[in-house]
Design an enzyme around this catalytic site. Sequence first.
Site, PDB file in Angstrom:
ATOM      1  N   GLY A  80      45.016  44.744  46.441  1.00 62.61           N
ATOM      2  CA  GLY A  80      44.993  44.065  45.278  1.00 62.61           C
ATOM      3  C   GLY A  80      45.776  43.547  43.916  1.00 62.61           C
ATOM      4  O   GLY A  80      46.601  44.200  43.465  1.00 62.61           O
ATOM      5  N   GLN A  81      45.712  42.894  43.489  1.00 57.04           N
ATOM      6  CA  GLN A  81      46.537  43.016  41.874  1.00 57.04           C
ATOM      7  C   GLN A  81      47.010  43.622  41.802  1.00 57.04           C
ATOM      8  O   GLN A  81      47.991  44.319  41.490  1.00 57.04           O
ATOM      9  CB  GLN A  81      45.959  41.549  41.345  1.00 57.04           C
ATOM     10  CG  GLN A  81      46.133  40.086  42.362  1.00 57.04           C
ATOM     11  CD  GLN A  81      45.342  38.809  40.954  1.00 57.04           C
ATOM     12  OE1 GLN A  81      46.639  38.340  40.514  1.00 57.04           O
ATOM     13  NE2 GLN A  81      44.617  38.387  40.650  1.00 57.04           N
TER      14      GLN A  81
ATOM     15  N   TYR B 105      27.892  38.806  41.028  1.00 56.84           N
ATOM     16  CA  TYR B 105      28.919  39.961  40.830  1.00 56.84           C
ATOM     17  C   TYR B 105      28.630  40.855  39.105  1.00 56.84           C
ATOM     18  O   TYR B 105      29.302  41.565  39.448  1.00 56.84           O
ATOM     19  CB  TYR B 105      30.484  38.778  41.109  1.00 56.84           C
ATOM     20  CG  TYR B 105      31.133  39.422  40.553  1.00 56.84           C
ATOM     21  CD1 TYR B 105      31.960  40.198  41.161  1.00 56.84           C
ATOM     22  CD2 TYR B 105      31.768  39.443  38.885  1.00 56.84           C
ATOM     23  CE1 TYR B 105      33.056  41.299  40.704  1.00 56.84           C
ATOM     24  CE2 TYR B 105      33.166  39.536  38.501  1.00 56.84           C
ATOM     25  CZ  TYR B 105      33.409  41.312  39.574  1.00 56.84           C
ATOM     26  OH  TYR B 105      34.502  41.510  39.385  1.00 56.84           O
TER      27      TYR B 105
END
Length: 293
Positions: free
Chosen positions: A10-11, A124
Amino acid sequence: MNVLLLGASGQAGRALLASKPPGWRILAPAKTEVDFLQPQSIADYLLLNSPQLVINCAAYTAVDKAETDTEPCVRINAGACEQLARAAAVADAVLIHLSTDYVFDGLLDRPYREEDSPAPLSVYGQSKWLGEQSIAANCAKHLIVRTSWIFDAESNNFVNTMLRLAASKSELRVVSDQVGGPTPASELARVIWHLARQSVEGNGPWGVYHFSGQPFVSWYEFATSILSEAYRLGVIHRMPKITPISASEFGSPAQRPANSRLDGSKIKVLYGVSAADWQCELGKILEAKARGR
């Protein structure tokens, strides 16, 4: 130093790999080795490799999809975090966990502090809040870093979405009633490594910390900054009209906090960390893209 990095693709994970401290050994297992939908694999990997530090950037991050794809979101962001925390405690490892501004409802009229009560609006956000609670309850040596609006040069994030849309559309409609702090992944990685060094040396208290970029802006203001600078540098060849709209007009399946501003006073006082200058980092990214054209 033996470091287990989860979510390395991921980033934040990629930025951490690119800036790792000299001499530190980074273990970055693939999903086939550590699967958050198979929590036992987490404990097995920690038992086999005995890391002194665990950095968890892994998460289910499809915010809108999570509203209907609820079970895997909760299993990854909450259930797996409980297993991870327990395994880290058994290994006597420090656990640094990445969390989100979405644990808040965004109703305050000031930036959120660590002691403010979470009240997530989305599946989320709720899953991330449950994950935070599991980590705090099961691993004493933990640091939870809440951040917001992460961006880098390559990922499918807001910056690159705006650049892509500007290449094909003459007008963009962007939400103007949600405000937060864009956070460069490179700066987030710098802060995580700083916390890691301090924590393994026993400096600084455990707990929850806020870190993001400043100045605070709306998505509309962020888009305007991105595209104005991209046009100036020649990354895009025409400046689209940018029209501010409300979140209700945009109509996302998941509700997001109107106020995502995070107060970074605590991490500055206790760890000497200042807010990231997102404008500077955005400029570097766009300059690199201009040179690469």
